[in-house]
Design a protein around this motif. Sequence first.
Motif, mmCIF file in Angstrom:
data_model
loop_
_atom_site.group_PDB
_atom_site.id
_atom_site.type_symbol
_atom_site.label_atom_id
_atom_site.label_comp_id
_atom_site.label_asym_id
_atom_site.label_seq_id
_atom_site.Cartn_x
_atom_site.Cartn_y
_atom_site.Cartn_z
ATOM 1 N N UNK A 1 0.834 -1.204 0.000
ATOM 2 C CA UNK A 1 0.000 0.000 0.000
ATOM 3 C C UNK A 1 0.873 1.261 0.000
ATOM 4 N N UNK A 2 2.063 1.117 -0.571
ATOM 5 C CA UNK A 2 2.877 2.288 -0.875
ATOM 6 C C UNK A 2 3.608 2.904 0.298
ATOM 7 N N UNK A 3 3.882 2.105 1.339
ATOM 8 C CA UNK A 3 4.637 2.623 2.477
ATOM 9 C C UNK A 3 5.908 1.812 2.686
ATOM 10 N N UNK A 4 6.843 2.405 3.409
ATOM 11 C CA UNK A 4 8.031 1.682 3.826
ATOM 12 C C UNK A 4 7.776 1.087 5.213
ATOM 13 N N UNK A 5 8.567 0.098 5.626
ATOM 14 C CA UNK A 5 8.305 -0.575 6.902
ATOM 15 C C UNK A 5 8.484 0.345 8.119
ATOM 16 N N UNK A 6 7.461 0.404 8.931
ATOM 17 C CA UNK A 6 7.501 1.141 10.200
ATOM 18 C C UNK A 6 8.322 0.338 11.206
ATOM 19 N N UNK A 7 8.918 1.050 12.194
ATOM 20 C CA UNK A 7 9.709 0.363 13.242
ATOM 21 C C UNK A 7 8.952 -0.766 13.923
ATOM 22 N N UNK A 8 7.639 -0.587 14.084
ATOM 23 C CA UNK A 8 6.844 -1.541 14.853
ATOM 24 C C UNK A 8 6.205 -2.627 13.974
ATOM 25 N N UNK A 9 6.581 -2.657 12.701
ATOM 26 C CA UNK A 9 6.083 -3.728 11.828
ATOM 27 C C UNK A 9 6.649 -5.065 12.305
ATOM 28 N N UNK A 10 5.789 -6.088 12.408
ATOM 29 C CA UNK A 10 6.219 -7.419 12.828
ATOM 30 C C UNK A 10 6.625 -8.273 11.636
ATOM 31 N N UNK A 11 6.675 -9.585 11.852
ATOM 32 C CA UNK A 11 7.091 -10.525 10.798
ATOM 33 C C UNK A 11 6.087 -10.515 9.657
ATOM 34 N N UNK A 12 6.595 -10.468 8.431
ATOM 35 C CA UNK A 12 5.730 -10.482 7.245
ATOM 36 C C UNK A 12 6.002 -11.727 6.411
ATOM 37 N N UNK A 13 5.092 -11.999 5.479
ATOM 38 C CA UNK A 13 5.195 -13.171 4.621
ATOM 39 C C UNK A 13 4.734 -12.787 3.226
ATOM 40 N N UNK A 14 5.657 -12.269 2.396
ATOM 41 C CA UNK A 14 5.268 -11.778 1.069
ATOM 42 C C UNK A 14 4.574 -12.836 0.206
ATOM 43 N N UNK A 15 4.994 -14.085 0.321
ATOM 44 C CA UNK A 15 4.356 -15.154 -0.458
ATOM 45 C C UNK A 15 2.910 -15.359 -0.064
ATOM 46 N N UNK A 16 2.644 -15.226 1.222
ATOM 47 C CA UNK A 16 1.269 -15.338 1.688
ATOM 48 C C UNK A 16 0.448 -14.149 1.214
ATOM 49 N N UNK A 17 1.044 -12.945 1.297
ATOM 50 C CA UNK A 17 0.331 -11.746 0.835
ATOM 51 C C UNK A 17 -0.101 -11.893 -0.621
ATOM 52 N N UNK A 18 0.839 -12.300 -1.477
ATOM 53 C CA UNK A 18 0.524 -12.333 -2.922
ATOM 54 C C UNK A 18 -0.504 -13.411 -3.227
ATOM 55 N N UNK A 19 -0.403 -14.559 -2.561
ATOM 56 C CA UNK A 19 -1.401 -15.618 -2.773
ATOM 57 C C UNK A 19 -2.786 -15.123 -2.366
ATOM 58 N N UNK A 20 -2.874 -14.516 -1.193
ATOM 59 C CA UNK A 20 -4.198 -14.115 -0.688
ATOM 60 C C UNK A 20 -4.800 -13.002 -1.547
ATOM 61 N N UNK A 21 -3.959 -12.088 -2.032
ATOM 62 C CA UNK A 21 -4.476 -11.028 -2.909
ATOM 63 C C UNK A 21 -5.023 -11.637 -4.205
ATOM 64 N N UNK A 22 -4.291 -12.602 -4.761
ATOM 65 C CA UNK A 22 -4.770 -13.272 -5.985
ATOM 66 C C UNK A 22 -6.086 -14.004 -5.720
ATOM 67 N N UNK A 23 -6.168 -14.698 -4.592
ATOM 68 C CA UNK A 23 -7.412 -15.413 -4.244
ATOM 69 C C UNK A 23 -8.578 -14.430 -4.084
ATOM 70 N N UNK A 24 -8.331 -13.324 -3.386
ATOM 71 C CA UNK A 24 -9.410 -12.340 -3.159
ATOM 72 C C UNK A 24 -9.921 -11.806 -4.494
ATOM 73 N N UNK A 25 -9.010 -11.448 -5.393
ATOM 74 C CA UNK A 25 -9.437 -10.915 -6.699
ATOM 75 C C UNK A 25 -10.339 -11.918 -7.420
#
Length: 234
Positions: A68-92
Amino acid sequence: MKPIIGITSNVEFDLKHSLVNDYIQAVINAGGIPIIIPVGIDSDVSQIVEKIDGLVLSGGGDIDPTLFGEEPHQKLGAISPGRDSLEIALIHRFLEANKPVLAICRGIQILSIATGGDMFQDIYSQSNLELLQHSQNATRYHFSHYVKVESNSLLADIAGQTEFKVNSFHHQAVRNVVKPLVVTARASDGVIEAIESSEHNFVLGLQWHPEPLALNEDHISKAIFQRFVQACNQ
Ligand code: MN
């Protein structure tokens, strides 16, 4: 025939899939057949959507703010880019097919991102609101804070009431939603706790976790899974 419900799973640093059993049991109890959807099949989601009747976006870690066009904030926790892209594709694909989506906790946030909205990476440092405690120090089935629900919403129709208590295990939250999604519940501090689609049969995002509550016989949480599974059967 029981509907087949795909549930997305957590993947820790691309090493190990995991999913809390409560999601699976809540779907079984509501009359659906759950299957777990792994990451890594983004290019095949069209085929998945043809084969299954509904989608549960389960809870988990944080979401890559690049989406969503932001850089990581200090308080951002663990992320999973592969999960993000899969779920976005599924939602679409699910929205295109107008098949039911139940998005829980992290799920409400990825639902917002996938449809052009955005989110707080960390509500405690990014929101101007006087916040409640949204990371409760209690069991999964403890009711922590109230939500107020819009009266003409799917959620109010399911719950049969417009104010009730929920659990709360999040430090991120939806910030802005884009049509056809609309906000249908907030906590008393203003944090968005539910969103839904004004154009689809059943697209419901919840910031809390109804699955342990459903297994603990909470009637609203059971009704959420029952209505979702019914919608998947149509
Ligand atoms: Mn909350």
